[in-house]
Design a protein around this motif. Structure first.
Motif, PDB file in Angstrom:
ATOM      1  N   UNK A 178     -40.607 -48.272  20.057  1.00  0.00           N
ATOM      2  CA  UNK A 178     -41.182 -47.716  18.825  1.00  0.00           C
ATOM      3  C   UNK A 178     -40.148 -47.735  17.702  1.00  0.00           C
ATOM      4  N   UNK A 179     -38.921 -47.346  18.025  1.00  0.00           N
ATOM      5  CA  UNK A 179     -37.855 -47.344  17.018  1.00  0.00           C
ATOM      6  C   UNK A 179     -37.610 -48.749  16.479  1.00  0.00           C
ATOM      7  N   UNK A 180     -37.574 -49.737  17.359  1.00  0.00           N
ATOM      8  CA  UNK A 180     -37.378 -51.123  16.931  1.00  0.00           C
ATOM      9  C   UNK A 180     -38.504 -51.566  15.998  1.00  0.00           C
ATOM     10  N   UNK A 181     -39.746 -51.254  16.382  1.00  0.00           N
ATOM     11  CA  UNK A 181     -40.888 -51.619  15.539  1.00  0.00           C
ATOM     12  C   UNK A 181     -40.806 -50.910  14.184  1.00  0.00           C
ATOM     13  N   UNK A 182     -40.428 -49.621  14.194  1.00  0.00           N
ATOM     14  CA  UNK A 182     -40.306 -48.866  12.941  1.00  0.00           C
ATOM     15  C   UNK A 182     -39.239 -49.481  12.043  1.00  0.00           C
ATOM     16  N   UNK A 183     -38.117 -49.881  12.625  1.00  0.00           N
ATOM     17  CA  UNK A 183     -37.039 -50.506  11.842  1.00  0.00           C
ATOM     18  C   UNK A 183     -37.468 -51.849  11.275  1.00  0.00           C
ATOM     19  N   UNK A 184     -38.455 -52.479  11.920  1.00  0.00           N
ATOM     20  CA  UNK A 184     -38.940 -53.782  11.466  1.00  0.00           C
ATOM     21  C   UNK A 184     -40.197 -53.677  10.596  1.00  0.00           C
TER      22      UNK A 184
END
Length: 136
Positions: free
Chosen positions: A38-44
């Motif tokens: 989720x964090x990776x997707x949010x950062x992207x």
């Protein structure tokens, strides 16, 4: 009934996990997402609408800072999420109430492909993403 082996601090609502359909795939058509994913997707650039399905008192102790709304899982309705589309990230303390809320939202007509339950809830977010968050 045997005690849950999932560690201390569980709420009464979380102890009823055995009532869920399980992993047979028949009802679990929403997404499950790990906190790190989720964090990776949010950062992207992912910008889901974020629903905390714990009690307000739990939310007051600790919450994801980008939460849009707090609605206890037992009372969640389709009107509690945007009707215009877009992803919805659902979270609770350990993931159980989030699963129940996703299933309720699907029953109320929300497209399951929009729903993402945060695997392990805020407890796993605290462990895997932000260890400085308060625990309860």
């Amino acid at each position: 009934p045997a005690a849950s082996g999932g560690g201390g601090g569980r709420t009464l609502d979380e102890d009823s996990d055995h009532l869920l359909a399980g992993d047979n795939g028949a009802t679990a058509s929403f997404h499950t997402i790990a906190p790190t994913d989720a964090l990776t997707k949010l950062k992207n650039g992912w910008s889901p609408w974020v629903l905390d399905v714990r009690l307000q008192t739990e939310h007051d102790i600790v919450a994801l800072p980008f939460t849009d709304r707090v609605i206890p899982h037992r009372t969640v309705q389709s009107r509690h999420v945007p009707q215009s589309g877009g992803d919805v990230l659902v979270y609770c303390k350990a993931g159980v109430r989030g699963k129940k809320a996703c299933l309720q939202l699907i029953e109320k007509g929300v497209d399951p492909d929009r729903l993402y339950n945060l695997d392990g809830g805020i407890m796993k977010w605290q462990t895997d993403v932000d260890t400085s968050m308060p625990r309860y």
